[in-house]
Design a protein around this motif. Structure first.
Motif, PDB file in Angstrom:
ATOM      1  N   ILE A  32       0.876  -1.166   0.000  1.00 33.79           N
ATOM      2  CA  ILE A  32       0.000   0.000   0.000  1.00 33.79           C
ATOM      3  C   ILE A  32       0.919   1.223   0.000  1.00 33.79           C
ATOM      4  CG2 ILE A  32      -1.848  -1.183   1.269  1.00 33.79           C
ATOM      5  CD1 ILE A  32      -1.067   0.489   3.730  1.00 33.79           C
ATOM      6  N   THR A  33       0.365   2.405  -0.196  1.00 34.06           N
ATOM      7  CA  THR A  33       1.176   3.613  -0.236  1.00 34.06           C
ATOM      8  C   THR A  33       1.945   3.780   1.067  1.00 34.06           C
ATOM      9  OG1 THR A  33      -0.413   4.672  -1.699  1.00 34.06           O
ATOM     10  CG2 THR A  33       1.160   6.100  -0.580  1.00 34.06           C
ATOM     11  N   CYS A  34       3.242   3.989   0.948  1.00 34.13           N
ATOM     12  CA  CYS A  34       4.119   4.023   2.121  1.00 34.13           C
ATOM     13  C   CYS A  34       5.246   5.018   1.872  1.00 34.13           C
ATOM     14  CB  CYS A  34       4.682   2.624   2.381  1.00 34.13           C
ATOM     15  SG  CYS A  34       5.671   2.471   3.881  1.00 34.13           S
ATOM     16  N   TYR A  35       5.665   5.697   2.929  1.00 39.34           N
ATOM     17  CA  TYR A  35       6.719   6.708   2.826  1.00 39.34           C
ATOM     18  C   TYR A  35       7.829   6.467   3.847  1.00 39.34           C
ATOM     19  CZ  TYR A  35       3.655   9.480  -0.168  1.00 39.34           C
ATOM     20  OH  TYR A  35       2.867   9.904  -1.201  1.00 39.34           O
ATOM     21  N   GLY A  36       9.028   6.824   3.450  1.00 44.06           N
ATOM     22  CA  GLY A  36      10.134   6.927   4.386  1.00 44.06           C
ATOM     23  C   GLY A  36      10.282   8.384   4.797  1.00 44.06           C
ATOM     24  N   TYR A  37      11.045   8.630   5.853  1.00 47.33           N
ATOM     25  CA  TYR A  37      11.248  10.000   6.332  1.00 47.33           C
ATOM     26  C   TYR A  37      12.734  10.267   6.534  1.00 47.33           C
ATOM     27  CZ  TYR A  37       6.235  10.430   7.122  1.00 47.33           C
ATOM     28  OH  TYR A  37       4.882  10.483   6.947  1.00 47.33           O
ATOM     29  N   SER A  38      13.157  11.418   6.049  1.00 42.50           N
ATOM     30  CA  SER A  38      14.546  11.844   6.200  1.00 42.50           C
ATOM     31  C   SER A  38      14.557  13.185   6.908  1.00 42.50           C
ATOM     32  CB  SER A  38      15.204  11.968   4.823  1.00 42.50           C
ATOM     33  OG  SER A  38      16.556  12.342   4.937  1.00 42.50           O
ATOM     34  N   MET A  39      15.299  13.277   7.993  1.00 40.84           N
ATOM     35  CA  MET A  39      15.378  14.510   8.770  1.00 40.84           C
ATOM     36  C   MET A  39      16.782  15.092   8.662  1.00 40.84           C
ATOM     37  SD  MET A  39      13.249  13.473  12.209  1.00 40.84           S
ATOM     38  CE  MET A  39      11.572  12.832  12.093  1.00 40.84           C
ATOM     39  N   GLN A  40      16.843  16.374   8.344  1.00 40.41           N
ATOM     40  CA  GLN A  40      18.128  17.041   8.194  1.00 40.41           C
ATOM     41  C   GLN A  40      18.176  18.309   9.023  1.00 40.41           C
ATOM     42  OE1 GLN A  40      18.109  16.637   3.604  1.00 40.41           O
ATOM     43  NE2 GLN A  40      20.272  16.737   4.169  1.00 40.41           N
ATOM     44  N   LEU A  41      19.230  18.436   9.800  1.00 45.27           N
ATOM     45  CA  LEU A  41      19.480  19.644  10.586  1.00 45.27           C
ATOM     46  C   LEU A  41      20.627  20.393   9.934  1.00 45.27           C
ATOM     47  CD1 LEU A  41      19.075  21.474  13.029  1.00 45.27           C
ATOM     48  CD2 LEU A  41      20.539  19.934  14.357  1.00 45.27           C
ATOM     49  N   ASP A  42      20.311  21.519   9.302  1.00 43.08           N
ATOM     50  CA  ASP A  42      21.337  22.314   8.640  1.00 43.08           C
ATOM     51  C   ASP A  42      22.165  23.072   9.665  1.00 43.08           C
ATOM     52  OD1 ASP A  42      20.387  21.494   6.173  1.00 43.08           O
ATOM     53  OD2 ASP A  42      19.049  23.225   5.960  1.00 43.08           O
ATOM     54  N   ARG A  43      23.379  23.412   9.268  1.00 43.03           N
ATOM     55  CA  ARG A  43      24.259  24.172  10.153  1.00 43.03           C
ATOM     56  C   ARG A  43      24.916  25.301   9.366  1.00 43.03           C
ATOM     57  NH1 ARG A  43      29.539  22.147  13.641  1.00 43.03           N
ATOM     58  NH2 ARG A  43      29.239  23.583  15.391  1.00 43.03           N
ATOM     59  N   ILE A  44      24.694  26.510   9.823  1.00 36.97           N
ATOM     60  CA  ILE A  44      25.244  27.665   9.123  1.00 36.97           C
ATOM     61  C   ILE A  44      26.755  27.740   9.321  1.00 36.97           C
ATOM     62  CG2 ILE A  44      23.093  28.961   9.329  1.00 36.97           C
ATOM     63  CD1 ILE A  44      24.392  30.511  11.643  1.00 36.97           C
ATOM     64  N   GLY A  45      27.395  28.573   8.518  1.00 34.52           N
ATOM     65  CA  GLY A  45      28.835  28.762   8.649  1.00 34.52           C
ATOM     66  C   GLY A  45      29.193  29.545   9.903  1.00 34.52           C
ATOM     67  N   LYS A  46      30.459  29.539  10.230  1.00 31.28           N
ATOM     68  CA  LYS A  46      30.930  30.258  11.407  1.00 31.28           C
ATOM     69  C   LYS A  46      30.820  31.766  11.207  1.00 31.28           C
ATOM     70  CE  LYS A  46      34.193  26.850  13.254  1.00 31.28           C
ATOM     71  NZ  LYS A  46      35.599  26.608  13.645  1.00 31.28           N
ATOM     72  N   PHE A  47      30.539  32.469  12.292  1.00 31.78           N
ATOM     73  CA  PHE A  47      30.464  33.926  12.234  1.00 31.78           C
ATOM     74  C   PHE A  47      31.872  34.498  12.103  1.00 31.78           C
ATOM     75  CE2 PHE A  47      30.179  38.222  13.866  1.00 31.78           C
ATOM     76  CZ  PHE A  47      28.989  38.680  13.309  1.00 31.78           C
ATOM     77  N   ASN A  48      32.056  35.384  11.158  1.00 29.65           N
ATOM     78  CA  ASN A  48      33.368  35.967  10.870  1.00 29.65           C
ATOM     79  C   ASN A  48      33.418  37.380  11.434  1.00 29.65           C
ATOM     80  OD1 ASN A  48      35.658  37.153   9.681  1.00 29.65           O
ATOM     81  ND2 ASN A  48      35.523  35.798   7.900  1.00 29.65           N
ATOM     82  N   VAL A  49      34.034  37.523  12.593  1.00 30.86           N
ATOM     83  CA  VAL A  49      34.110  38.825  13.265  1.00 30.86           C
ATOM     84  C   VAL A  49      34.855  39.836  12.396  1.00 30.86           C
ATOM     85  CG1 VAL A  49      34.980  40.061  15.279  1.00 30.86           C
ATOM     86  CG2 VAL A  49      33.958  37.791  15.544  1.00 30.86           C
ATOM     87  N   GLU A  50      35.954  39.396  11.782  1.00 35.30           N
ATOM     88  CA  GLU A  50      36.755  40.298  10.957  1.00 35.30           C
ATOM     89  C   GLU A  50      35.926  40.841   9.792  1.00 35.30           C
ATOM     90  OE1 GLU A  50      37.764  37.332  12.025  1.00 35.30           O
ATOM     91  OE2 GLU A  50      39.197  38.091  13.530  1.00 35.30           O
ATOM     92  N   ALA A  51      35.105  39.973   9.180  1.00 37.02           N
ATOM     93  CA  ALA A  51      34.262  40.415   8.064  1.00 37.02           C
ATOM     94  C   ALA A  51      33.222  41.417   8.538  1.00 37.02           C
ATOM     95  CB  ALA A  51      33.592  39.211   7.419  1.00 37.02           C
ATOM     96  N   ALA A  52      32.657  41.175   9.725  1.00 35.76           N
ATOM     97  CA  ALA A  52      31.666  42.106  10.275  1.00 35.76           C
ATOM     98  C   ALA A  52      32.282  43.484  10.501  1.00 35.76           C
ATOM     99  CB  ALA A  52      31.100  41.540  11.575  1.00 35.76           C
ATOM    100  N   LYS A  53      33.497  43.503  11.051  1.00 36.63           N
ATOM    101  CA  LYS A  53      34.175  44.781  11.299  1.00 36.63           C
ATOM    102  C   LYS A  53      34.559  45.458   9.991  1.00 36.63           C
ATOM    103  CE  LYS A  53      36.000  43.529  15.869  1.00 36.63           C
ATOM    104  NZ  LYS A  53      37.226  43.237  16.659  1.00 36.63           N
ATOM    105  N   ALA A  54      35.011  44.667   9.034  1.00 41.61           N
ATOM    106  CA  ALA A  54      35.423  45.232   7.749  1.00 41.61           C
ATOM    107  C   ALA A  54      34.246  45.864   7.013  1.00 41.61           C
ATOM    108  CB  ALA A  54      36.050  44.143   6.883  1.00 41.61           C
ATOM    109  N   ASN A  55      33.037  45.335   7.250  1.00 40.12           N
ATOM    110  CA  ASN A  55      31.831  45.885   6.631  1.00 40.12           C
ATOM    111  C   ASN A  55      31.158  46.942   7.495  1.00 40.12           C
ATOM    112  OD1 ASN A  55      31.226  44.385   4.013  1.00 40.12           O
ATOM    113  ND2 ASN A  55      31.579  42.653   5.396  1.00 40.12           N
TER     114      ASN A  55
END
Length: 307
Positions: free
Chosen positions: A143-166
């Motif tokens: 019968i109709t059946c589904y699997g499930y995939s769960m993904q937790l994304d992770r953003i890149g590291k915060f760049n303090v130098e880039a923040a100051k430069a901008n």
């Protein structure tokens, strides 16, 4: 991090020492249950986890061993004075099936919301949690059946130098790190990509049961940190029976894990006739070495690589 507990590992019927297959996942204060067969409440109690904060219940399909525990679970959640809505997810016919089961649980102090899957794949959006994605994908059962995939994304590291430069003031750093776009009073615009590095590896969990091997499983399970998969039969001579009933052997599950390049596989959804799943594990490991014949209550906390 994501907490994972395989509440039950049985298929078809519960046994004294093996409850029917159900999976509990917790992330950031929210809990998600996949399948709810007979005995799930007891398995949940034995695990030490509570039914009160369950935010969503996903169903793979509507065979009794995957959904018959729902009325009791709903009543227990109601008796725990729950008032917030419960989201239920499942294949076509979801509302009709749930309402039929609610004949014996008609009065609840909380509303039920429905997300019906009507295509080969679907993504379930969690409000206020864009980094956590749940993808449903069709598999191959009788019968109709589904699997499930769960993904937790992770953003890149915060760049303090880039923040100051901008010339981005510190008061904007936290909102930018959360993905917000900043419009300042003097007309400047700051976007997250101005201060964040490349996205880092997240966490990936995939759950599959009641199916023959399919390409969709390999696609959605690819590079999973944990792949939980049906291994209904351990006896090699039962391959033909698995094909006829649209189930899998342990060895077929191992082949999928190998092709999908997962880190670890837990076998589940054993046939009642399969008394000792571990008996067949050596040959399964010959195919995929990181295979585990899971028992009820097996749990793990999946963490980011550098934690």
């Amino acid at each position: 991090m994501i907490d994972v507990c395989l509440l039950g590992t049985g298929g078809m019927m519960p046994l004294p020492n093996r409850y029917l297959t159900a999976l509990m996942v917790r992330y950031n204060g929210k809990s998600f249950l996949i399948d709810c067969g007979e005995g799930t409440q007891i398995a949940l109690k034995k695990s030490g986890w509570s039914p009160k904060p369950i935010d969503m219940i996903c169903f793979t399909h509507y065979h009794a061993d995957h959904i018959s525990g729902l009325p009791g679970m709903l009543l227990t959640m109601g008796n725990a004075e729950r008032t917030e809505p419960l989201l239920v997810v499942g294949p076509k016919g979801l509302e009709r099936v749930v309402k039929a089961l609610r004949t014996i649980a008609p009065e609840l102090p909380f509303p039920i919301e429905y997300h019906e899957i009507n295509s080969d794949s679907d993504q379930i959006i969690i409000p206020d949690m864009p980094e956590f994605k749940i993808n449903a994908f069709k598999v191959n059962h009788n019968i109709t059946c589904y699997g499930y995939s769960m993904q937790l994304d992770r953003i890149g590291k915060f760049n303090v130098e880039a923040a100051k430069a901008n010339n981005i003031e510190q008061k904007y750093w936290n909102p930018l790190q959360k993905g917000e776009i900043i419009h300042t009073e003097d007309g400047r615009i700051f976007t997250p990509d101005m201060v964040l590095g490349e996205a880092r590896k997240g966490i990936h969990l995939t759950y599959v049961t009641d199916t023959r091997p399919t390409d969709s499983i390999i696609k959605y399970a690819e590079n999973s940190d944990l792949f939980i998969c049906e291994g209904m039969y351990g006896e090699p001579e039962k391959l033909q029976k698995a094909k006829e009933n649209k189930h899998m052997t342990m060895y077929e599950a191992a082949e999928l894990a190998k092709k999908a390049n997962v880190k670890e596989m837990w076998l589940t959804h054993y046939s009642p006739s399969l008394v000792n799943p571990k008996e067949y594990l050596p040959k399964v490991k010959d195919i995929f070495s990181k295979s585990i014949a899971a028992k009820d209550g097996r749990n793990i906390t999946l963490k980011f690589e550098d934690e």
